[in-house]
Design a protein around this motif. Sequence first.
Motif, PDB file in Angstrom:
ATOM      1  N   PRO A 242       1.040  -1.287   0.585  1.00  0.00           N
ATOM      2  CA  PRO A 242      -0.209   0.126   0.440  1.00  0.00           C
ATOM      3  C   PRO A 242       0.835   1.546  -0.037  1.00  0.00           C
ATOM      4  CG  PRO A 242      -1.114  -2.298   1.840  1.00  0.00           C
ATOM      5  CD  PRO A 242       0.207  -1.961   1.273  1.00  0.00           C
ATOM      6  N   ILE A 243       0.688   1.848  -0.730  1.00  0.00           N
ATOM      7  CA  ILE A 243       1.109   3.376  -0.808  1.00  0.00           C
ATOM      8  C   ILE A 243      -0.053   4.679  -0.733  1.00  0.00           C
ATOM      9  CG2 ILE A 243       2.378   5.205  -2.214  1.00  0.00           C
ATOM     10  CD1 ILE A 243       2.707   2.472  -4.097  1.00  0.00           C
ATOM     11  N   LYS A 244      -0.022   5.030   0.520  1.00  0.00           N
ATOM     12  CA  LYS A 244      -0.980   6.256   0.743  1.00  0.00           C
ATOM     13  C   LYS A 244      -1.524   7.285  -0.180  1.00  0.00           C
ATOM     14  CE  LYS A 244       0.399   8.585   4.581  1.00  0.00           C
ATOM     15  NZ  LYS A 244       0.330  10.118   5.052  1.00  0.00           N
ATOM     16  N   THR A 245      -0.511   8.189  -1.383  1.00  0.00           N
ATOM     17  CA  THR A 245      -1.498   9.205  -2.101  1.00  0.00           C
ATOM     18  C   THR A 245      -0.873   8.561  -4.431  1.00  0.00           C
ATOM     19  OG1 THR A 245       0.588  10.098  -2.074  1.00  0.00           O
ATOM     20  CG2 THR A 245      -1.240  10.815  -0.496  1.00  0.00           C
ATOM     21  N   LYS A 246      -0.718   7.079  -4.115  1.00  0.00           N
ATOM     22  CA  LYS A 246      -0.580   6.990  -4.653  1.00  0.00           C
ATOM     23  C   LYS A 246      -0.784   5.330  -5.716  1.00  0.00           C
ATOM     24  CE  LYS A 246       3.934   9.038  -6.119  1.00  0.00           C
ATOM     25  NZ  LYS A 246       3.823   9.647  -5.039  1.00  0.00           N
ATOM     26  N   TYR A 247      -1.497   4.916  -6.974  1.00  0.00           N
ATOM     27  CA  TYR A 247      -2.216   3.737  -7.218  1.00  0.00           C
ATOM     28  C   TYR A 247      -0.737   3.383  -8.084  1.00  0.00           C
ATOM     29  CZ  TYR A 247      -4.810   0.107  -9.464  1.00  0.00           C
ATOM     30  OH  TYR A 247      -5.115  -0.712 -10.391  1.00  0.00           O
ATOM     31  N   ALA A 248       0.035   1.892  -8.319  1.00  0.00           N
ATOM     32  CA  ALA A 248       0.575   1.743  -9.062  1.00  0.00           C
ATOM     33  C   ALA A 248      -0.513   0.950 -10.462  1.00  0.00           C
ATOM     34  CB  ALA A 248       1.352   0.738  -8.675  1.00  0.00           C
ATOM     35  N   THR A 249      -0.535   1.244 -11.543  1.00  0.00           N
ATOM     36  CA  THR A 249      -0.297   0.817 -12.704  1.00  0.00           C
ATOM     37  C   THR A 249       0.248   0.019 -13.353  1.00  0.00           C
ATOM     38  OG1 THR A 249      -0.109   2.564 -14.115  1.00  0.00           O
ATOM     39  CG2 THR A 249      -2.451   3.315 -13.247  1.00  0.00           C
ATOM     40  N   ILE A 250       0.288  -1.162 -13.941  1.00  0.00           N
ATOM     41  CA  ILE A 250       1.023  -2.521 -13.896  1.00  0.00           C
ATOM     42  C   ILE A 250       0.300  -2.355 -16.040  1.00  0.00           C
ATOM     43  CG2 ILE A 250       1.787  -4.850 -13.951  1.00  0.00           C
ATOM     44  CD1 ILE A 250       1.099  -4.345 -10.808  1.00  0.00           C
ATOM     45  N   ASN A 251       2.155  -3.116 -16.738  1.00  0.00           N
ATOM     46  CA  ASN A 251       0.416  -3.543 -18.114  1.00  0.00           C
ATOM     47  C   ASN A 251       1.820  -5.007 -17.796  1.00  0.00           C
ATOM     48  OD1 ASN A 251      -0.050  -1.352 -19.328  1.00  0.00           O
ATOM     49  ND2 ASN A 251       2.495  -0.444 -19.669  1.00  0.00           N
ATOM     50  N   SER A 252       1.447  -5.498 -19.089  1.00  0.00           N
ATOM     51  CA  SER A 252       1.236  -7.547 -19.492  1.00  0.00           C
ATOM     52  C   SER A 252       2.538  -7.759 -18.912  1.00  0.00           C
ATOM     53  CB  SER A 252       1.251  -7.458 -20.327  1.00  0.00           C
ATOM     54  OG  SER A 252       1.204  -9.259 -20.217  1.00  0.00           O
ATOM     55  N   VAL A 253       2.757  -7.967 -17.674  1.00  0.00           N
ATOM     56  CA  VAL A 253       4.761  -8.954 -17.083  1.00  0.00           C
ATOM     57  C   VAL A 253       4.448 -10.269 -17.345  1.00  0.00           C
ATOM     58  CG1 VAL A 253       5.165  -6.765 -16.004  1.00  0.00           C
ATOM     59  CG2 VAL A 253       3.511  -8.449 -15.094  1.00  0.00           C
TER      60      VAL A 253
END
Length: 300
Positions: A242-253
């Motif tokens: 968890p990150i307080k003010t960010k959302y991780a966007t992930i493409n295909s890996v």
Amino acid sequence: MTLFLKKFGILFLGFICLATALSFGSLWALRQSSFYKPSFLANAVDESKFDYVILGASNGLTTLNTKVIDSVLAIDGINLSMDDTAVSSQYLMLQHFLAEGKQTKYCILASSPSSFDFKRNAINDNDYRFLMYANRSYVSDYYKQFSGKRASLLYHSKWMPTLGVSYYNAELFFPSMMSLVRPNKRNRFDEKGNYTYPVFQIEDELITDIEEMPIAFSNAYVKKIKGLCDANGITLICYISPIKTKYATINSVPFNVINHSNGLNNMKYFHDEIHVNTLGREASSLNFANDFEAYIKPSE
């Protein structure tokens, strides 16, 4: 003058011999102890087979509580995360884990979100914690590949341990003295390798301002860890804490990802921007167990 130089030479040689003996003794004491994670794994962990192992930096150390996960899923895991490290250090820890004859079904890579995309890896602040195993090829090779003063001192400590012990004297020499008296003492982690940040004050407030943070897992060491896992029949899962003010966007890996970057939406769970407190650790561990169950019990 000649007599003076002779006496000075004798004193200097005696000093070098004493410093070398103390350095060898310091690393020996740490190698017999449980103070840092590498020697803790070697000396205090009797189990040889695990369902999962958590490798990470301070995020992995303080976000996932193996005791909670194990109690929910009836499995057995261990947390080998170390603060102030990066993905390269986690690769070294996985090598060490395997070299100690340990086995695991799953490797949870819980490094800091930013380190997944480091373009240039360097020696990390707490990589000295492997120095007591500098004579092992995978450790010396790790130190050797990096440039800079710290990497050079750590690498050459294989032959002259005074270099590393004197440079990291507060982190190595003094803990080694304590380890002689209390060999089972651990450096801020419990018997399963977990640690938590306390709750200093509770800000019961929803987090609404969130930015996207793309993660491509471009760090070369992510691929190295994946290769080492594949070679040993281990399933790799990358965990985004968890990150307080960010959302991780992930493409295909080409590997599994559990993305909990936006898993907690209240300020009360956070110690700082990228670390959770005790409340956040409990919630994060339960959330992780819920998603991890799909991997370990796919047919149920």
